[in-house]
Design a protein around this motif. Structure first.
Motif, PDB file in Angstrom:
ATOM      1  N   PHE A   1     -20.178  11.785  16.673  1.00 36.83           N
ATOM      2  CA  PHE A   1     -20.980  12.466  17.688  1.00 36.83           C
ATOM      3  C   PHE A   1     -21.363  13.867  17.214  1.00 36.83           C
ATOM      4  O   PHE A   1     -22.514  14.282  17.344  1.00 36.83           O
ATOM      5  CB  PHE A   1     -20.214  12.534  19.014  1.00 36.83           C
ATOM      6  N   GLN A   2     -20.401  14.592  16.632  1.00 35.06           N
ATOM      7  CA  GLN A   2     -20.677  15.942  16.132  1.00 35.06           C
ATOM      8  C   GLN A   2     -21.693  15.889  14.988  1.00 35.06           C
ATOM      9  O   GLN A   2     -22.588  16.738  14.904  1.00 35.06           O
ATOM     10  CB  GLN A   2     -19.393  16.632  15.684  1.00 35.06           C
TER      11      GLN A   2
ATOM     12  N   ILE B   1     -29.336  16.520  14.890  1.00 33.57           N
ATOM     13  CA  ILE B   1     -30.353  16.838  15.901  1.00 33.57           C
ATOM     14  C   ILE B   1     -30.742  18.303  15.808  1.00 33.57           C
ATOM     15  O   ILE B   1     -31.932  18.652  15.836  1.00 33.57           O
ATOM     16  CB  ILE B   1     -29.842  16.487  17.317  1.00 33.57           C
ATOM     17  N   GLN B   2     -29.753  19.175  15.672  1.00 30.36           N
ATOM     18  CA  GLN B   2     -30.031  20.606  15.563  1.00 30.36           C
ATOM     19  C   GLN B   2     -30.848  20.910  14.307  1.00 30.36           C
ATOM     20  O   GLN B   2     -31.808  21.675  14.344  1.00 30.36           O
ATOM     21  CB  GLN B   2     -28.728  21.397  15.558  1.00 30.36           C
TER      22      GLN B   2
ATOM     23  N   GLN C   1     -25.029  15.462  16.548  1.00 24.72           N
ATOM     24  CA  GLN C   1     -25.460  16.726  17.154  1.00 24.72           C
ATOM     25  C   GLN C   1     -25.971  17.690  16.084  1.00 24.72           C
ATOM     26  O   GLN C   1     -26.985  18.354  16.260  1.00 24.72           O
ATOM     27  CB  GLN C   1     -24.312  17.366  17.939  1.00 24.72           C
ATOM     28  N   ASP C   2     -25.246  17.765  14.961  1.00 24.26           N
ATOM     29  CA  ASP C   2     -25.670  18.640  13.864  1.00 24.26           C
ATOM     30  C   ASP C   2     -27.022  18.194  13.307  1.00 24.26           C
ATOM     31  O   ASP C   2     -27.892  19.018  13.011  1.00 24.26           O
ATOM     32  CB  ASP C   2     -24.618  18.654  12.748  1.00 24.26           C
TER      33      ASP C   2
END
Length: 129
Positions: A34-35, A41-42, A38-39
């Motif tokens: 998940f992290q 996506i950022q 998220q990274d």
């Protein structure tokens, strides 16, 4: 009593899957995954912003180039007009005509400077009176 009631009434058995949790069953992932998502996506958002700003810069450059192109077309039309005028008056070589026009322009600028100097002298003379 309250705790027992909450455990019995509000406790969802492990074998029961709520509708909002079906996605998690289909696509299981860990906290690390998940992290990582998220990274990513950022990072993609940052790339998108950079490309969007680059696009704006390129659009501004294109607008500027269009303006310069229009101005150059006007200048070319002006030169075509000068060439046509020179042909009408018997001068077939545009370079010679251009040199001639530049000499006349220089003479006109000199005359204009002389007139301006004389005007300033006359103006000063009348101011003293």
């Amino acid at each position: 009593m309250e705790e027992v009631l909450l455990q019995l009434v509000l406790n969802i058995p492990e074998n029961v899957l709520l509708p909002e949790d079906k996605v998690h069953e289909q696509y299981p992932y860990t906290k690390e995954q998940f992290q990582a998502l998220q990274d990513e996506i950022q990072q993609l958002q940052q790339q998108y912003r950079a490309e969007a700003s680059t696009g704006q810069v390129l659009r501004a450059e294109l607008e500027e180039q269009d303006a310069v192109r229009a101005e150059l077309e006007k200048i070319l039309q002006w030169f075509d007009g000068l060439d046509n005028i020179c042909r009408e008056h018997g001068t077939s070589n545009f370079k010679e005509s251009f040199v001639f026009l530049m000499q006349k322009s220089k003479k006109l600028q000199d005359v204009l400077k002389d007139v301006e100097k004389k005007r300033n002298k006359i103006k000063k003379h009348y101011q003293l009176l």
